[in-house]
Design a protein around this motif. Structure first.
Motif, mmCIF file in Angstrom:
data_model
loop_
_atom_site.group_PDB
_atom_site.id
_atom_site.type_symbol
_atom_site.label_atom_id
_atom_site.label_comp_id
_atom_site.label_asym_id
_atom_site.label_seq_id
_atom_site.Cartn_x
_atom_site.Cartn_y
_atom_site.Cartn_z
ATOM 1 N N LEU A 146 6.115 4.746 1.637
ATOM 2 C CA LEU A 146 5.763 6.208 1.378
ATOM 3 C C LEU A 146 6.137 6.212 -0.128
ATOM 4 C CD1 LEU A 146 7.652 8.010 4.050
ATOM 5 C CD2 LEU A 146 5.155 7.922 3.561
ATOM 6 N N PRO A 147 5.727 7.231 -0.996
ATOM 7 C CA PRO A 147 5.821 7.376 -2.445
ATOM 8 C C PRO A 147 7.257 8.288 -2.748
ATOM 9 C CG PRO A 147 4.165 9.162 -1.775
ATOM 10 C CD PRO A 147 4.647 8.198 -0.507
ATOM 11 N N SER A 148 8.033 7.375 -2.284
ATOM 12 C CA SER A 148 9.690 7.876 -2.612
ATOM 13 C C SER A 148 10.414 6.729 -3.183
ATOM 14 C CB SER A 148 10.008 8.467 -0.962
ATOM 15 O OG SER A 148 10.463 7.210 -0.264
ATOM 16 N N THR A 149 11.403 7.264 -3.886
ATOM 17 C CA THR A 149 12.382 6.292 -4.617
ATOM 18 C C THR A 149 13.076 5.159 -3.357
ATOM 19 O OG1 THR A 149 12.401 7.691 -6.300
ATOM 20 C CG2 THR A 149 14.044 5.825 -6.205
ATOM 21 N N SER A 150 13.201 5.788 -2.518
ATOM 22 C CA SER A 150 14.282 4.931 -1.563
ATOM 23 C C SER A 150 13.151 4.032 -0.985
ATOM 24 C CB SER A 150 14.800 5.932 -0.429
ATOM 25 O OG SER A 150 13.971 6.694 0.228
ATOM 26 N N LEU A 193 0.857 -1.383 -0.076
ATOM 27 C CA LEU A 193 -0.086 0.006 0.002
ATOM 28 C C LEU A 193 0.874 1.309 0.065
ATOM 29 C CD1 LEU A 193 -2.632 1.422 0.191
ATOM 30 C CD2 LEU A 193 -2.622 1.181 2.664
ATOM 31 N N ILE A 194 0.820 1.945 -1.044
ATOM 32 C CA ILE A 194 1.402 3.260 -1.279
ATOM 33 C C ILE A 194 0.722 4.583 -0.944
ATOM 34 C CG2 ILE A 194 3.209 4.616 -2.870
ATOM 35 C CD1 ILE A 194 3.131 1.689 -4.323
ATOM 36 N N SER A 195 1.213 5.353 0.065
ATOM 37 C CA SER A 195 0.275 6.394 0.542
ATOM 38 C C SER A 195 1.123 7.475 1.141
ATOM 39 C CB SER A 195 -0.873 5.960 1.424
ATOM 40 O OG SER A 195 -0.329 5.353 2.541
ATOM 41 N N GLN A 196 0.701 8.544 1.468
ATOM 42 C CA GLN A 196 1.485 9.727 1.781
ATOM 43 C C GLN A 196 1.319 9.394 3.547
ATOM 44 O OE1 GLN A 196 3.558 11.623 0.094
ATOM 45 N NE2 GLN A 196 4.444 12.473 2.086
ATOM 46 N N GLY A 197 1.660 8.516 4.023
ATOM 47 C CA GLY A 197 1.521 8.421 5.675
ATOM 48 C C GLY A 197 0.041 7.842 5.742
ATOM 49 N N SER A 198 -0.282 7.811 7.257
ATOM 50 C CA SER A 198 -1.385 7.300 7.597
ATOM 51 C C SER A 198 -2.252 8.206 7.732
ATOM 52 C CB SER A 198 -1.234 6.483 9.085
ATOM 53 O OG SER A 198 -0.283 5.415 8.810
ATOM 54 N N THR A 199 -3.691 7.654 7.453
ATOM 55 C CA THR A 199 -5.012 8.523 7.654
ATOM 56 C C THR A 199 -6.128 7.583 7.901
ATOM 57 O OG1 THR A 199 -5.852 8.253 5.377
ATOM 58 C CG2 THR A 199 -4.360 10.055 5.769
ATOM 59 N N PHE A 200 -7.203 8.127 8.499
ATOM 60 C CA PHE A 200 -8.396 7.318 9.129
ATOM 61 C C PHE A 200 -8.608 6.292 7.942
ATOM 62 C CE2 PHE A 200 -12.600 6.507 9.114
ATOM 63 C CZ PHE A 200 -12.812 5.827 10.314
ATOM 64 N N TYR A 211 0.056 -4.135 -6.043
ATOM 65 C CA TYR A 211 0.365 -2.735 -5.841
ATOM 66 C C TYR A 211 -0.912 -1.884 -5.558
ATOM 67 C CZ TYR A 211 5.155 -3.648 -6.839
ATOM 68 O OH TYR A 211 6.768 -3.931 -6.777
ATOM 69 N N LEU A 212 -1.187 -1.199 -4.534
ATOM 70 C CA LEU A 212 -2.315 -0.266 -4.205
ATOM 71 C C LEU A 212 -1.877 1.075 -3.879
ATOM 72 C CD1 LEU A 212 -5.498 -0.094 -3.771
ATOM 73 C CD2 LEU A 212 -5.088 -0.875 -1.570
ATOM 74 N N MET A 213 -2.148 2.034 -4.745
ATOM 75 C CA MET A 213 -1.662 3.286 -4.472
ATOM 76 C C MET A 213 -2.987 4.052 -3.972
ATOM 77 S SD MET A 213 0.796 5.313 -6.937
ATOM 78 C CE MET A 213 1.733 6.675 -6.367
ATOM 79 N N TYR A 214 -2.752 4.861 -2.618
ATOM 80 C CA TYR A 214 -3.799 5.597 -2.435
ATOM 81 C C TYR A 214 -3.437 7.329 -2.697
ATOM 82 C CZ TYR A 214 -7.256 7.709 0.836
ATOM 83 O OH TYR A 214 -8.244 8.349 1.349
ATOM 84 N N LEU A 215 -3.996 7.707 -3.835
ATOM 85 C CA LEU A 215 -3.446 8.922 -4.378
ATOM 86 C C LEU A 215 -3.808 10.115 -3.405
ATOM 87 C CD1 LEU A 215 -4.628 8.322 -8.103
ATOM 88 C CD2 LEU A 215 -2.439 8.004 -6.915
ATOM 89 N N GLY A 216 -3.099 11.236 -3.690
ATOM 90 C CA GLY A 216 -3.190 12.383 -3.043
ATOM 91 C C GLY A 216 -2.521 13.644 -3.689
ATOM 92 N N ASP A 217 -2.489 14.863 -3.301
ATOM 93 C CA ASP A 217 -1.953 15.969 -3.672
ATOM 94 C C ASP A 217 -0.398 15.912 -3.914
ATOM 95 O OD1 ASP A 217 -1.129 16.344 -1.312
ATOM 96 O OD2 ASP A 217 -2.406 18.122 -1.116
ATOM 97 N N TYR A 218 0.230 14.675 -3.441
ATOM 98 C CA TYR A 218 1.754 14.596 -3.809
ATOM 99 C C TYR A 218 2.131 13.915 -5.036
ATOM 100 C CZ TYR A 218 0.459 9.373 -3.562
ATOM 101 O OH TYR A 218 0.150 8.225 -3.794
ATOM 102 N N ILE A 219 1.287 13.651 -6.081
ATOM 103 C CA ILE A 219 1.362 13.172 -7.169
ATOM 104 C C ILE A 219 2.634 13.815 -8.181
ATOM 105 C CG2 ILE A 219 0.876 12.236 -9.625
ATOM 106 C CD1 ILE A 219 -1.872 11.719 -7.967
#
Length: 255
Positions: free
Chosen positions: A34-38, A7-14, A50-58
């Motif tokens: 996290l959505p980072s290369t490392s 699960l790829i996401s910008q941290g945890s949310t509810f 792979y499951l990606m939770y999108l946000g304004d970080y794209i």
């Protein structure tokens, strides 16, 4: 049946926590990145889905998403994404449609998400039993068409250049490579030469795809000693028959 998800996401949310809880209850093992290369480098091999939770970080994570796209191509993975229309459109600017298997809109129906991903896990299990084919051609329309023709019977990975093919087989060993004879920059013959020059890849079967069927052209293609050639004017039934006959002939040489 393997049921592991990255699960790829910008941290945890509810909502992210709720997704993980419901997937765990359905028997999935969920890893987070996290959505980072490392982070993606560290966790890319942790899961089959792979499951990606999108946000304004794209946009700010574009390099990482390009890296994710390359992983999907090289490791024969597809993405499942959660996001609104705008986020999905932004993602499509980096990742092509054929690498995205399912799109889940927000507000999210978590029960539907779990049901669909259970189907993905079952499909992955069945796909793993199929022969794998690497299809190499610089024509995106031809790539999509042939992949669609073969998808029911084989695991098909598509790349659009000779160097992408070399990069792919450095980490993967397909059962067959269908290789366009005429490509810009790195041609089919050059790719075949590189494949045959390495001990780790020299025995991978290669069949050339060629648009020219005259005697002189065919003789030139065969002089490079591929495992065969297929005319690009081939119909779907003809292509399926030729590939099936190839694998059958390979099977008979083992006995």
């Amino acid at each position: 049946m393997e049921k592991s998800i990255l699960l790829i996401s910008q941290g945890s949310t509810f909502m992210v926590d709720a997704i993980i809880k419901n997937l765990n209850e359905a028997g999935f093992e969920v890893k987070k990145s996290l959505p980072s290369t490392s982070e993606l480098k560290e966790h890319a091999n942790d899961a089959d889905i792979y499951l990606m939770y999108l946000g304004d970080y794209i946009e700010e994570s574009a390099d990482a998403i390009v890296f994710l796209k390359d992983i999907c191509i090289e490791a024969e993975k597809v993405l499942n994404v959660i996001g609104d229309k705008g986020e999905v459109e932004t993602l499509h600017q980096i990742i092509p449609d054929h690498l995205i298997e399912n799109i889940f809109s927000r507000p999210l129906d978590i029960k539907n998400l779990v049901t669909v991903l259970e189907g993905v896990a079952e499909k992955n299990s069945e796909q793993a039993k199929k022969k794998s084919i690497l299809l190499v051609d610089d024509d995106p329309t031809f790539l999509r068409m042939v992949k669609e023709w073969l998808a029911d019977s084989y695991r098909v990975t598509i790349v659009s250049s000779g160097m992408q093919a070399i990069t792919y087989i450095a980490k993967n060993t397909p059962d067959l490579i269908l290789l366009d004879y005429e490509m810009p920059v790195t041609s089919g013959p050059q790719v075949l030469e590189m494949i045959r020059s390495e001990l780790s890849t020299e025995n991978i079967p290669v069949i050339f795809l060629t648009g020219k069927g005259d005697k002189e052209s065919v003789t030139k293609v065969l002089s490079l000693k591929p495992d065969g050639y297929i005319l690009k004017t081939v119909t779907r039934p003809q292509l399926l028959e030729q590939i099936a006959n190839f694998f059958e002939s390979k099977k008979s040489t083992l006995y």
